[in-house]
Write an enzyme that holds these catalytic residues in place. Structure first.
Site, PDB file in Angstrom:
ATOM      1  N   ARG A   1       0.834  -1.200   0.000  1.00  0.00           N
ATOM      2  CA  ARG A   1       0.000   0.000   0.000  1.00  0.00           C
ATOM      3  C   ARG A   1       0.872   1.253   0.000  1.00  0.00           C
ATOM      4  O   ARG A   1       0.577   2.229  -0.712  1.00  0.00           O
ATOM      5  CB  ARG A   1      -0.949  -0.025   1.208  1.00  0.00           C
TER       6      ARG A   1
ATOM      7  N   LYS B   1      -2.621   6.531   1.510  1.00  0.00           N
ATOM      8  CA  LYS B   1      -2.418   6.900   2.911  1.00  0.00           C
ATOM      9  C   LYS B   1      -1.363   7.995   2.957  1.00  0.00           C
ATOM     10  O   LYS B   1      -0.161   7.727   2.917  1.00  0.00           O
ATOM     11  CB  LYS B   1      -1.964   5.668   3.692  1.00  0.00           C
TER      12      LYS B   1
ATOM     13  N   GLU C   1     -16.176   6.805   4.297  1.00  0.00           N
ATOM     14  CA  GLU C   1     -15.525   6.270   5.502  1.00  0.00           C
ATOM     15  C   GLU C   1     -15.422   7.372   6.545  1.00  0.00           C
ATOM     16  O   GLU C   1     -15.930   8.467   6.347  1.00  0.00           O
ATOM     17  CB  GLU C   1     -14.161   5.672   5.156  1.00  0.00           C
TER      18      GLU C   1
HETATM   19  C1  LIG Z   1      -5.128   3.757   7.709  1.00  0.00           C
HETATM   20  C2  LIG Z   1      -6.518   4.092   7.316  1.00  0.00           C
HETATM   21  C3  LIG Z   1      -7.580   3.177   7.455  1.00  0.00           C
HETATM   22  C4  LIG Z   1      -7.413   1.834   8.113  1.00  0.00           C
HETATM   23  O1  LIG Z   1      -6.549   0.985   7.437  1.00  0.00           O
HETATM   24  P1  LIG Z   1      -5.930  -0.288   8.161  1.00  0.00           P
HETATM   25  O2  LIG Z   1      -4.991  -0.831   7.163  1.00  0.00           O
HETATM   26  O3  LIG Z   1      -7.035  -1.223   8.453  1.00  0.00           O
HETATM   27  O4  LIG Z   1      -5.280   0.198   9.413  1.00  0.00           O
HETATM   28  C5  LIG Z   1      -8.826   3.563   6.998  1.00  0.00           C
HETATM   29  N1  LIG Z   1      -9.051   4.780   6.458  1.00  0.00           N
HETATM   30  C6  LIG Z   1      -8.053   5.686   6.329  1.00  0.00           C
HETATM   31  C7  LIG Z   1      -8.360   7.004   5.725  1.00  0.00           C
HETATM   32  C8  LIG Z   1      -6.758   5.378   6.745  1.00  0.00           C
HETATM   33  O5  LIG Z   1      -5.797   6.293   6.613  1.00  0.00           O
END
Ligand SMILES: *Cc1c(COP(=O)(O)O)cnc(C)c1O
Length: 341
Positions: free
Chosen positions: A82, A184, A220
């Site tokens: 990722r 991210k 989300e």
């Molecule tokens: C990191 C993150 C998540 C959760 O991802 P995981 O890999 O399950 O920790 C969800 N939404 C956003 C915007 C994130 O930055």
């Protein structure tokens, strides 16, 4: 190494520098080998790309102690992949998967005394990140970068018991259509702080963001994906190009399918939320945190599973994933749990 003496049962989620972190620099078109460092502070030029145009991407994962004393991480290869994709989206040289995984193992192995004991329910939270150190004033990608990975001990997310949260639909958007919502990057968080503070001031725990183009679909929260359960026990999770692909959510979907649940990954209309029996948000921090109430303006949706506990289906998924992470239950696919020697 001196034994670390922390109040393990009362750790929250706060930065606490630990002995060693991994540092590697990118220069002249290539990555150096990298290695462990004692230095928690960074010195960069005033004109570094990170300071001017926010070239930064990051990851988050945890290392745990299991009951039989092993130290494990959960699907670190997925974090490596990722971050690779995130870096490409903002024109940064991706960290090779091999280096990312080596950094995780080296930092965990060198800081074993900083990993909370199994009994505390805590973990060593790991924060890998990549940022531009090269100087830029005209807008362009920098030509020098640093990859760092540090850890900080964190407590049991549910040390005072599971407590469903109350969330509100934000009047702001998290990510533009065809923007950067699916990577991210720190920049996605900077702009979520204002709506986050607003939600808190109104007494909510988190924001629910809707799709920015039509504001009719659920996306989300600022840092976690949604999982819903219908009245006939189908698991529904939103699909959108501007949602961050949570590793926890993808793992829970695989687990749910293995347990025999029907799973739908599809666009979810906000109007459907009132029909669901259970709701939760998922991410590395809590695995699943139940949502008991969703408020949009004057409309208040009380999720049937309520404000006292996590619903039965989400509880089953939560316990299964935690069991896998702590090596008590076999993972549905090989390679999910990685032992650090
Ligand atoms: C990191 C993150 C998540 C959760 O991802 P995981 O890999 O399950 O920790 C969800 N939404 C956003 C915007 C994130 O930055």
């Amino acid at each position: 190494m001196a034994k670390v003496d922390l109040d393990w049962d009362n750790l929250g989620f706060a930065y606490q520098p630990i002995s060693k972190r991994f540092v590697a620099n990118y220069k002249d078109g290539k990555w150096e080998e990298g290695g462990l460092s004692d230095k928690a502070n960074i010195e960069v030029n005033e004109c570094a790309g990170i300071m001017q145009y926010c070239q930064q991407v990051f990851e988050g994962l945890k290392a745990y102690k299991t009951e039989d004393g092993r130290v494990v991480t959960f699907r670190p290869d997925q974090n490596a992949k990722r971050m690779y994709n995130s870096a490409k989206r903002i024109e940064m040289p991706p960290v090779p998967e091999e280096m990312f995984l080596r950094a995780v193992d080296e930092v965990v192995a060198a800081n074993k005394d900083w990993i909370p004991p199994f009994e505390s329910g805590g973990a060593l939270y790991l924060r890998p990140y990549l940022f531009a150190t090269g100087e830029v004033i005209g807008v362009k990608p920098a030509d020098e970068y640093q990859f760092r990975l540090f850890g900080t001990p964190v407590g049991n997310y549910f040390k005072n018991g599971v407590k469903p949260i109350s969330i509100c639909v934000s009047d702001f958007d998290r990510a533009a259509p065809r923007g950067t919502g699916n990577i991210k990057a720190g920049l996605n968080y900077a702009m979520s702080l204002y709506p986050y503070i607003l939600a808190h001031a109104k007494g909510f725990d988190e924001n629910m963001f809707l799709d920015p183009a039509t504001r009719t679909y659920v996306e989300e929260t600022g840092g976690a994906n949604f999982l819903f359960v219908t009245k006939d026990n189908t698991i529904v999770t939103p699909k959108s190009d501007s949602i961050l692909p949570s590793i926890t959510r993808r793992s829970l979907v695989t687990i749910a399918e293995h347990l025999g649940y029907k799973v739908e990954t599809r666009p979810v209309k906000f109007d459907e939320v009132k029909e669901f029996a259970e709701a939760g948000v998922c991410g590395t921090a809590a695995v699943i945190c139940p949502v008991g109430r969703v408020t949009r303006g004057d409309e208040v949706i009380n999720i049937p599973s309520g404000m006292k506990e996590m619903g039965p289906v989400l509880t089953k998924l939560y316990k299964t994933l935690r069991g896998i992470q702590l090596c008590k239950i076999d993972a549905p696919e090989p390679g999910w749990v990685h032992e650090v020697k």
